[in-house]
Each structure stands twice: as structure tokens, then as C-alpha cells.
Design an enzyme around this catalytic site. Structure first.
Site, PDB file in Angstrom:
ATOM      1  CD  GLU A 244      -6.200  -2.223  -3.104  1.00  0.00           C
ATOM      2  OE1 GLU A 244      -5.364  -1.846  -3.123  1.00  0.00           O
ATOM      3  OE2 GLU A 244      -6.579  -3.471  -3.063  1.00  0.00           O
TER       4      GLU A 244
ATOM      5  CG  HIS B  58      -2.170  -0.714   1.135  1.00  0.00           C
ATOM      6  ND1 HIS B  58      -3.507   0.013   1.171  1.00  0.00           N
ATOM      7  CD2 HIS B  58      -2.643  -2.036   0.695  1.00  0.00           C
ATOM      8  CE1 HIS B  58      -4.453  -0.806   0.880  1.00  0.00           C
ATOM      9  NE2 HIS B  58      -3.961  -2.167   0.757  1.00  0.00           N
TER      10      HIS B  58
END
Length: 321
Positions: A107, A38
């Protein structure tokens, strides 16, 4: 017997802590580990987002047995697929063959940082397919010149290649991604125990290949404290992939989950110290055909007691499955 894994969740702990945690997971007897990749945490309360590949390099040196895996890396936006191939090959060498490359379509939360907008889902899958083909060619030792719909590669070749094959997993959420994974991947990756995903994967060429799922839990001897922590840090989890892949930042996730109640979270995530509650949460993955399940202990500051509990009580119970 289903294999039980440990999740190094980069959104909830710093780099040194993550390495210490996976060392503890190896000592506790977990069968494998996975690592998120992330740029942002889902919610500000999680508080972290170190560079996963540096963490994995350190983990490869700090551990001896436990397999490592990205869960998952997006090879289409923040990272060019030629670069992903190079760092995956390097990590496979550093870990002496213990690494698996988990890939997904990404994402918005993490990929927006390089600009260029966030494409529609069908475009993201097309980019993923092209990226996997480039990565496989480079890992096979080819000199790659590629001019495709989404990527250009000029005279690329990997000079440090592992002697053993590097397995590639693809994350799935629907029919199109299952078709892609069945055709191009060595293993399936999913975050929900949906039998239709494993069936579709098998039908498109994935029969007999590993299937890896993931399950969040929140261990704490105080169940109320566990519920509060799970609600604070993980209430986004139940929003589903169509939502989670689109929102651009922690503030958006906070807004989207503002009406999620603690009891809603407790109804979907095992909270407390009830071993059987975790066993029953893992069972649907087994019934759906998953061969491996990676557990996520919620709370970066609550890993050590969880690892002790897992070694003494949880892992022995799960191995009876």
C-alpha cells in the site's frame, strides 16, 4: 472446521502491548495469529505503527503454541526480497516452525516512505512475482545471483535456514493476483469473502491449499460505544482495495472517509456483544471456501475484555461452524 485467528494489529497498539495481547490470545485458545506490517496507521486515531518484525520476534519468544504470520508484508519497496527471506527464515527458527510468511503488493500508505513513487498495480504485481521467486530460492538454500526487471541480488545466501518448510501466502484481490498466488503460494490471503477469489485460486493451482480471510469486529458490552469506536478507527475499511492501496497517508484516509456515517460502519462490522452477529459475519467466509478466518478486535485498549469474551463465548460458538 474453520480455524479462528487473532490479529495483532500494529496500527492500534504499541509493541509491548501487542506481545501481551498475542500471549492472551494463545491462552484464550485462538488457533493462529496474524500481524499487520505498517509504517503508518490508517487513521491518526489508531495511533501506532511499531516495526512488525521486532514485535514478531518478541512474540515468538513469549508464546509456545500459537502460529504467527505476517498479514501482510510487501517485499518490493520498503524491504528488499533478499532481506525479507533472511528475516522470515530467522523468525521461523525463533518460533520453532510456527511462522508463515504472508506477502502482498503493498500500500502506498506504507511504501511511499522510501521515495521513488508508487507504481501502477500491474507493475506492483510483477515486482511481487519476481520477489517471491528470489525469496523461494534463498529459503531453498541456494546461492542467488539475480538480475531481473526490478531487483538485483549479488551472491546472496542464507546461513541460518529452518529445518521445516516455511509456507508462503500471497494476498489476492483480483484475477491476476489469484493466478500468481495459485502458481507460487502455499496459501491464499484475502480480506473479503468473495467466492470468485477462492475459485480462481483453486483453478490456478491452489486447490487443497489453506485460504485465510480476515474480519474486523468491535466487541463492547455497550453497542453504541462499539459503533463509535469502529467509526472512529475503522471507517476506512469499506473503501475497498483499489482505494486503500493508493492513498498516501492518514490525512488522505480521513478525507476519503469524512462522509462515512456510524450507521454505515455498524452495517458492515459486527459491533457489540452479540455472538451470533459475529458467527453470521464469519459464515460467508466458510461458504466461500476459506479454511481460516483471523478476527480483528478494533481498539488497542479493548483487547483484554475481548479476549475474555472470546474464550468464554465467541470461540465455542464459532467452532460449531
Amino acid at each position: 472446521m474453520v480455524k479462528i485467528g487473532y490479529t495483532m494489529m500494529t496500527e492500534q497498539a504499541g509493541p509491548r502491548e501487542l506481545v501481551a495481547h498475542v500471549v492472551g490470545a494463545e491462552r484464550a485458545g485462538f488457533d493462529f495469529s496474524v500481524t499487520s506490517d505498517h509504517y503508518f496507521p490508517w487513521l491518526e486515531s489508531q495511533g501506532h505503527a511499531p516495526y512488525a518484525w521486532s514485535v514478531l520476534g518478541a512474540a515468538a519468544q513469549a508464546t509456545e503454541r500459537i502460529p504467527l504470520m505476517t498479514y501482510v508484508t510487501c517485499p518490493t519497496t520498503r524491504y528488499h526480497p533478499a532481506v525479507v527471506a533472511q528475516k522470515a527464515a530467522t523468525l521461523h527458527l525463533l518460533s520453532q516452525g510456527r511462522f508463515r510468511l504472508g506477502l502482498g503488493s503493498g500500500e502506498n500508505l506504507n511504501e511511499h516512505v522510501v521515495g521513488g513513487g508508487w507504481p501502477a498495480a500491474h507493475v506492483r504485481l510483477a515486482k511481487l512475482e519476481e520477489a517471491v521467486e528470489i525469496i523461494r530460492a534463498l529459503l531453498a538454500g541456494e546461492n542467488v545471483n539475480h538480475h531481473g526487471a526490478h531487483f538485483d541480488v549479488e551472491n546472496a545466501q542464507l546461513w541460518d535456514l529452518p529445518d521445516t518448510p516455511l509456507p508462503i501466502g500471497i494476498a489476492v484481490s483480483g484475477d491476476r493476483s489469484c493466478e500468481l498466488a495459485g502458481r507460487l503460494a502455499d496459501l491464499l490471503i484475502a480480506t473479503e469473502p468473495r467466492p470468485e477469489l477462492t475459485s480462481a485460486f483453486d483453478g490456478h493451482g491452489g486447490a487443497g491449499k489453506p485460504k485465510v480471510g480476515q474480519l474486523p469486529i468491535c466487541y463492547d458490552p455497550d453497542r453504541d460505544a462499539a459503533i463509535a469506536r469502529a467509526h472512529d478507527q475503522f471507517r476506512w475499511f469499506g473503501s475497498g482495495w483499489p482505494v486503500n492501496s493508493e492513498l498516501p497517508g492518514p490525512n488522505a484516509f480521513a478525507g476519503a472517509t469524512q462522509f462515512v456515517r456510524p450507521e454505515d460502519v455498524a452495517g458492515s462490522i459486527p459491533c457489540g456483544d452479540d455472538v451470533q452477529a459475529v458467527v453470521e459475519a464469519v459464515r460467508p467466509y466458510v461458504d466461500a471456501g476459506f479454511t481460516e478466518v483471523a478476527l480483528v478486535q478494533i481498539g488497542g485498549d479493548h483487547q483484554e475484555p475481548y479476549l475474555e469474551w472470546a474464550e468464554q463465548k465467541l470461540l465455542p460458538a464459532l467452532r460449531e461452524l
